[in-house]
Scaffold this motif. Sequence first.
Motif, PDB file in Angstrom:
ATOM      1  N   ALA A 378       0.823  -1.209   0.000  1.00  0.00           N
ATOM      2  CA  ALA A 378       0.000   0.000   0.000  1.00  0.00           C
ATOM      3  C   ALA A 378       0.856   1.258   0.000  1.00  0.00           C
ATOM      4  N   ALA A 379       1.894   1.283   0.834  1.00  0.00           N
ATOM      5  CA  ALA A 379       2.738   2.473   0.925  1.00  0.00           C
ATOM      6  C   ALA A 379       3.435   2.761  -0.398  1.00  0.00           C
ATOM      7  N   ILE A 380       3.956   1.722  -1.036  1.00  0.00           N
ATOM      8  CA  ILE A 380       4.676   1.923  -2.296  1.00  0.00           C
ATOM      9  C   ILE A 380       3.721   2.339  -3.406  1.00  0.00           C
ATOM     10  N   ALA A 381       2.552   1.708  -3.484  1.00  0.00           N
ATOM     11  CA  ALA A 381       1.588   2.052  -4.528  1.00  0.00           C
ATOM     12  C   ALA A 381       1.115   3.496  -4.388  1.00  0.00           C
ATOM     13  N   VAL A 382       0.783   3.893  -3.179  1.00  0.00           N
ATOM     14  CA  VAL A 382       0.293   5.256  -2.957  1.00  0.00           C
ATOM     15  C   VAL A 382       1.392   6.272  -3.248  1.00  0.00           C
ATOM     16  N   TRP A 383       2.615   6.007  -2.776  1.00  0.00           N
ATOM     17  CA  TRP A 383       3.723   6.930  -3.014  1.00  0.00           C
ATOM     18  C   TRP A 383       3.995   7.085  -4.506  1.00  0.00           C
ATOM     19  N   ALA A 384       3.991   5.969  -5.236  1.00  0.00           N
ATOM     20  CA  ALA A 384       4.263   6.029  -6.672  1.00  0.00           C
ATOM     21  C   ALA A 384       3.192   6.822  -7.400  1.00  0.00           C
ATOM     22  N   MET A 385       1.937   6.600  -7.061  1.00  0.00           N
ATOM     23  CA  MET A 385       0.860   7.298  -7.770  1.00  0.00           C
ATOM     24  C   MET A 385       0.837   8.781  -7.429  1.00  0.00           C
ATOM     25  N   LEU A 386       0.964   9.108  -6.156  1.00  0.00           N
ATOM     26  CA  LEU A 386       0.953  10.519  -5.761  1.00  0.00           C
ATOM     27  C   LEU A 386       2.167  11.258  -6.318  1.00  0.00           C
ATOM     28  N   GLY A 387       3.341  10.668  -6.156  1.00  0.00           N
ATOM     29  CA  GLY A 387       4.543  11.317  -6.642  1.00  0.00           C
ATOM     30  C   GLY A 387       4.518  11.524  -8.145  1.00  0.00           C
ATOM     31  N   SER A 388       4.075  10.506  -8.889  1.00  0.00           N
ATOM     32  CA  SER A 388       4.039  10.613 -10.343  1.00  0.00           C
ATOM     33  C   SER A 388       2.993  11.623 -10.795  1.00  0.00           C
ATOM     34  N   ILE A 390       1.899  14.292  -9.118  1.00  0.00           N
ATOM     35  CA  ILE A 390       2.381  15.650  -8.813  1.00  0.00           C
ATOM     36  C   ILE A 390       3.476  16.058  -9.791  1.00  0.00           C
ATOM     37  N   LEU A 391       4.411  15.146 -10.060  1.00  0.00           N
ATOM     38  CA  LEU A 391       5.476  15.455 -11.011  1.00  0.00           C
ATOM     39  C   LEU A 391       4.925  15.684 -12.416  1.00  0.00           C
ATOM     40  N   GLY A 392       4.034  14.792 -12.846  1.00  0.00           N
ATOM     41  CA  GLY A 392       3.502  14.894 -14.196  1.00  0.00           C
ATOM     42  C   GLY A 392       2.745  16.185 -14.423  1.00  0.00           C
ATOM     43  N   LEU A 393       1.868  16.525 -13.493  1.00  0.00           N
ATOM     44  CA  LEU A 393       1.089  17.748 -13.632  1.00  0.00           C
ATOM     45  C   LEU A 393       1.954  18.987 -13.451  1.00  0.00           C
ATOM     46  N   GLY A 394       2.894  18.932 -12.501  1.00  0.00           N
ATOM     47  CA  GLY A 394       3.758  20.083 -12.277  1.00  0.00           C
ATOM     48  C   GLY A 394       4.620  20.398 -13.484  1.00  0.00           C
ATOM     49  N   LEU A 395       5.217  19.370 -14.087  1.00  0.00           N
ATOM     50  CA  LEU A 395       6.057  19.599 -15.255  1.00  0.00           C
ATOM     51  C   LEU A 395       5.257  20.081 -16.457  1.00  0.00           C
TER      52      LEU A 395
END
Length: 425
Positions: A378-388, A390-395
């Motif tokens: 759960a921790a890895i899945a949530v971190w990957a989705m949130l991080g990606s 935020i990065l995708g939209l921010g860039l």
Amino acid sequence: MRALASFPLIAAAIALPQTAHAQSVGVDSGDTAWMILCALIVLIAALPGLALRRAGLANARNGLSAAAQGLGMAATASLAWGIAGYSLAYAPGGGWLGGGANLFMGGMADLREGLTVPETAFALFQMTLALLGVTLIAGALAERARFGWMLLFAPLWLLIVYAPVARWMWGGGWLAELGALDFAGALVVHLTAGCSALVLGLIIGPRERAEGGAHAPLLTLAGSAMLWVGLMAANGGWALGAANDAASALLNTHFAACAGLIGWALTDRLLGGRTSATGLASGAIAGLVAISASAGLVGGAGAMAIGLIAAIACRIVAGMIGRGRIDDPARIFAVHGVGGLIGALLLIPFTPATLGGVGFDPSVGYGAIIAAQLIGIAAIAVWAMLGSAILGLGLSFILPMRVSADEEATGLDAAHHGQQAWDFR
């Protein structure tokens, strides 16, 4: 909860890099050669292997760009790994991130603490696993993502998403202390890349013209075969030496791939369709991904069962996704994300010694083992989705994520022909 970290009986197979082979006293040339060889084979899978697979799965108008995008991402991500990625994942630090001792590859020890190989060999092998995750994401965005955006996204993803996850599981981080297990990357590499691909696919949207895809199945098969061998090297290399553990991991990995190929083909037939060449390749890869969680922990029968079950589950999910809004030409989420998740879960029932595995500490109950694994997933899945996300939209505020409608209609190979082939539009 820290007591959960002690439940595996065979510490050498799953221990943190700082503690594996704790009795080593010097560099072993055989172990060093093995890790360097495995790193090079994984790199072959991550670069030409996945490039050929992406090119074959893409439309004829986008094959070259699909192949080249991953190579560009690997280049910028490699620099990020050398600058700070390795240090964030493996340098002395806390449970969430490493410190700055190895920034720009500085302070590298002649012997990696607790191992029989130089730290540079360990860092090289770990870099190839990171690049595998980066280049997997390229397959999910093929035919519509801007090359410049992907070059910017790759190093940031490695530093913000991948490096922390590697720290948590493999660098003595909080998930390792909790007792979550991942032998060779089912969670760190495949689940992370798969969940990132899922959320990025939702953000970028489906292709306008998805018909005519997979124009060169032979290229797809060639790339998949390279990936087969490369993932075997990833699992064998994580034995951290040229010993029986490495041979066992290689055998289990191959058995799982073969069972996965059969499982996908049978599911194709049972669902009323025909077995395709690319489907066979996807089934083998699903088995390879799933066994990455436990290649050195289960027996041969367990490896076969894991590969078979994972391929069936991945095939069902791939069919469901194919009818939905998510457009993932390379099936990164269905094969790598779901395969990694299934493999991490199946590690639990197939590791006991009664089934040929290495076994668990009898003083730790299955409830605690399951809880640790579920928390890790759960921790890895949530971190990957949130991080990606935020990065995708921010860039995208700096550089649009998607090519123009005209470029997409023409095909990226034609739109980027000549001197403008790899501009940053």
